[in-house]
Design a protein around this motif. Sequence first.
Motif, mmCIF file in Angstrom:
data_model
loop_
_atom_site.group_PDB
_atom_site.id
_atom_site.type_symbol
_atom_site.label_atom_id
_atom_site.label_comp_id
_atom_site.label_asym_id
_atom_site.label_seq_id
_atom_site.Cartn_x
_atom_site.Cartn_y
_atom_site.Cartn_z
ATOM 1 N N GLY A 73 -5.344 -8.000 -30.563
ATOM 2 C CA GLY A 73 -5.356 -9.272 -30.975
ATOM 3 C C GLY A 73 -6.919 -9.873 -31.286
ATOM 4 N N LEU A 74 -7.976 -9.202 -30.462
ATOM 5 C CA LEU A 74 -9.338 -9.401 -30.659
ATOM 6 C C LEU A 74 -9.797 -9.024 -31.916
ATOM 7 C CD1 LEU A 74 -10.656 -8.690 -27.108
ATOM 8 C CD2 LEU A 74 -10.505 -11.033 -28.349
ATOM 9 N N GLU A 75 -9.226 -7.766 -32.490
ATOM 10 C CA GLU A 75 -9.603 -7.220 -33.785
ATOM 11 C C GLU A 75 -8.884 -8.441 -34.973
ATOM 12 O OE1 GLU A 75 -7.781 -3.488 -34.228
ATOM 13 O OE2 GLU A 75 -9.471 -2.522 -33.036
ATOM 14 N N LYS A 76 -7.607 -8.841 -34.781
ATOM 15 C CA LYS A 76 -7.166 -9.843 -35.680
ATOM 16 C C LYS A 76 -7.944 -11.315 -35.593
ATOM 17 C CE LYS A 76 -3.056 -12.474 -36.453
ATOM 18 N NZ LYS A 76 -1.643 -12.935 -35.872
ATOM 19 N N TYR A 77 -8.410 -11.361 -34.346
ATOM 20 C CA TYR A 77 -9.364 -12.820 -34.110
ATOM 21 C C TYR A 77 -10.735 -12.452 -35.087
ATOM 22 C CZ TYR A 77 -12.945 -15.583 -32.107
ATOM 23 O OH TYR A 77 -13.967 -16.405 -31.863
ATOM 24 N N LEU A 78 -11.307 -11.207 -34.914
ATOM 25 C CA LEU A 78 -12.485 -11.001 -35.771
ATOM 26 C C LEU A 78 -12.061 -10.854 -37.200
ATOM 27 C CD1 LEU A 78 -14.370 -8.470 -33.609
ATOM 28 C CD2 LEU A 78 -15.166 -10.891 -34.064
ATOM 29 N N HIS A 79 -11.199 -10.380 -37.861
ATOM 30 C CA HIS A 79 -10.570 -10.273 -39.007
ATOM 31 C C HIS A 79 -10.330 -11.761 -39.774
ATOM 32 C CE1 HIS A 79 -10.414 -5.966 -39.958
ATOM 33 N NE2 HIS A 79 -10.234 -5.757 -38.649
ATOM 34 N N SER A 80 -9.817 -12.651 -38.851
ATOM 35 C CA SER A 80 -9.342 -13.706 -39.338
ATOM 36 C C SER A 80 -10.847 -14.696 -39.331
ATOM 37 C CB SER A 80 -8.440 -14.575 -38.163
ATOM 38 O OG SER A 80 -7.192 -13.926 -38.014
ATOM 39 N N LEU A 81 -11.606 -14.429 -38.432
ATOM 40 C CA LEU A 81 -13.154 -15.200 -38.651
ATOM 41 C C LEU A 81 -13.649 -14.873 -39.907
ATOM 42 C CD1 LEU A 81 -14.707 -17.143 -36.767
ATOM 43 C CD2 LEU A 81 -15.408 -15.057 -35.641
ATOM 44 N N LEU A 82 -14.066 -13.370 -40.104
ATOM 45 C CA LEU A 82 -14.825 -12.885 -41.072
ATOM 46 C C LEU A 82 -14.372 -13.001 -42.427
ATOM 47 C CD1 LEU A 82 -16.257 -9.975 -39.194
ATOM 48 C CD2 LEU A 82 -17.381 -12.045 -39.511
ATOM 49 N N ARG A 83 -13.249 -13.526 -42.640
ATOM 50 C CA ARG A 83 -12.647 -13.745 -44.225
ATOM 51 C C ARG A 83 -13.234 -14.640 -44.666
ATOM 52 N NH1 ARG A 83 -6.394 -15.709 -43.393
ATOM 53 N NH2 ARG A 83 -6.946 -17.794 -42.417
ATOM 54 N N TYR A 84 -13.870 -15.653 -43.814
ATOM 55 C CA TYR A 84 -14.662 -16.917 -44.696
ATOM 56 C C TYR A 84 -15.818 -16.666 -44.759
ATOM 57 C CZ TYR A 84 -10.450 -19.263 -42.953
ATOM 58 O OH TYR A 84 -9.162 -19.558 -42.662
ATOM 59 N N LYS A 85 -16.221 -17.168 -46.052
ATOM 60 C CA LYS A 85 -17.412 -16.602 -46.702
ATOM 61 C C LYS A 85 -18.753 -17.069 -45.849
ATOM 62 C CE LYS A 85 -20.391 -17.425 -50.793
ATOM 63 N NZ LYS A 85 -20.319 -17.911 -52.195
ATOM 64 N N TYR A 86 -18.657 -18.207 -45.201
ATOM 65 C CA TYR A 86 -19.882 -18.635 -44.441
ATOM 66 C C TYR A 86 -19.857 -18.146 -43.020
ATOM 67 C CZ TYR A 86 -20.315 -21.214 -48.785
ATOM 68 O OH TYR A 86 -20.154 -21.703 -49.939
ATOM 69 N N VAL A 87 -19.125 -17.677 -42.466
ATOM 70 C CA VAL A 87 -18.979 -17.072 -41.101
ATOM 71 C C VAL A 87 -20.201 -16.174 -40.870
ATOM 72 C CG1 VAL A 87 -17.586 -16.101 -39.176
ATOM 73 C CG2 VAL A 87 -16.523 -17.920 -40.667
ATOM 74 N N PRO A 88 -20.248 -14.918 -41.492
ATOM 75 C CA PRO A 88 -21.072 -13.994 -41.402
ATOM 76 C C PRO A 88 -22.761 -14.585 -41.289
ATOM 77 C CG PRO A 88 -19.578 -13.061 -42.858
ATOM 78 C CD PRO A 88 -19.219 -14.624 -42.811
ATOM 79 N N ALA A 89 -22.839 -15.628 -42.107
ATOM 80 C CA ALA A 89 -24.098 -16.037 -42.059
ATOM 81 C C ALA A 89 -24.560 -17.083 -40.889
ATOM 82 C CB ALA A 89 -24.376 -17.138 -43.458
ATOM 83 N N GLU A 90 -23.583 -17.285 -40.075
ATOM 84 C CA GLU A 90 -23.655 -18.274 -38.917
ATOM 85 C C GLU A 90 -24.777 -17.306 -37.948
ATOM 86 O OE1 GLU A 90 -23.936 -21.031 -36.229
ATOM 87 O OE2 GLU A 90 -23.314 -21.407 -38.190
ATOM 88 N N PRO A 91 -25.612 -17.921 -37.394
ATOM 89 C CA PRO A 91 -26.590 -16.887 -36.521
ATOM 90 C C PRO A 91 -25.809 -16.719 -35.385
ATOM 91 C CG PRO A 91 -27.728 -19.055 -37.233
ATOM 92 C CD PRO A 91 -26.274 -19.096 -37.841
ATOM 93 N N ILE A 92 -24.914 -17.500 -34.791
ATOM 94 C CA ILE A 92 -24.225 -17.170 -33.617
ATOM 95 C C ILE A 92 -23.392 -15.756 -33.764
ATOM 96 C CG2 ILE A 92 -22.218 -17.641 -31.995
ATOM 97 C CD1 ILE A 92 -23.238 -20.858 -32.411
ATOM 98 N N VAL A 93 -22.671 -15.896 -34.976
ATOM 99 C CA VAL A 93 -21.775 -14.543 -35.384
ATOM 100 C C VAL A 93 -22.637 -13.379 -35.689
ATOM 101 C CG1 VAL A 93 -20.336 -13.652 -37.084
ATOM 102 C CG2 VAL A 93 -20.113 -16.144 -36.416
ATOM 103 N N GLN A 94 -23.817 -13.617 -36.377
ATOM 104 C CA GLN A 94 -24.869 -12.313 -36.615
ATOM 105 C C GLN A 94 -25.221 -11.768 -35.214
ATOM 106 O OE1 GLN A 94 -27.918 -13.676 -39.173
ATOM 107 N NE2 GLN A 94 -26.504 -13.828 -40.926
ATOM 108 N N LYS A 95 -25.701 -12.612 -34.319
ATOM 109 C CA LYS A 95 -26.264 -12.177 -32.806
ATOM 110 C C LYS A 95 -25.043 -11.535 -32.213
ATOM 111 C CE LYS A 95 -28.184 -13.688 -28.618
ATOM 112 N NZ LYS A 95 -28.726 -14.724 -27.704
ATOM 113 N N PHE A 96 -23.830 -12.317 -32.112
ATOM 114 C CA PHE A 96 -22.764 -11.584 -31.244
ATOM 115 C C PHE A 96 -22.285 -10.019 -31.751
ATOM 116 C CE2 PHE A 96 -18.349 -10.960 -29.877
ATOM 117 C CZ PHE A 96 -18.455 -11.255 -28.639
#
Length: 111
Positions: A73-96
């Motif tokens: 479920g957590l892997e699916k969460y990350l995959h769902s989150l990271l499929r959007y172009k601007y998500v990896p550029a978000e500092p919170i995502v980068q740090k986590f």
Amino acid sequence: ASVGLSMNAKQWYQRRVHGVLLRKYRYSQFADFHEELLNSNIAVIIRKGKIHTPSKTLLRNLAAQFLKQRRKGLEKYLHSLLRYKYVPAEPIVQKFLGLNEFVIMDFWIDH
């Protein structure tokens, strides 16, 4: 490097193994991360995409099958989150996810 999640007792971890980055996480860290994202610049993406973490249990459940389901479920969460172009550029995502430790190449093509 790829990002993967693995289980070690009740922790999720991330470490570098054969080009895969693995780092230790607890479920509560994912829950806190998700709450931070809901208060960030990408909150609209998360709400519109209906991206959420797997539900939390009231009782402490460390059964192997339960932990396997939660990991998936957590892997699916990350995959769902990271499929959007601007998500990896978000500092919170980068740090986590430790993405700020790498040079991120933009592989999306804008048309």
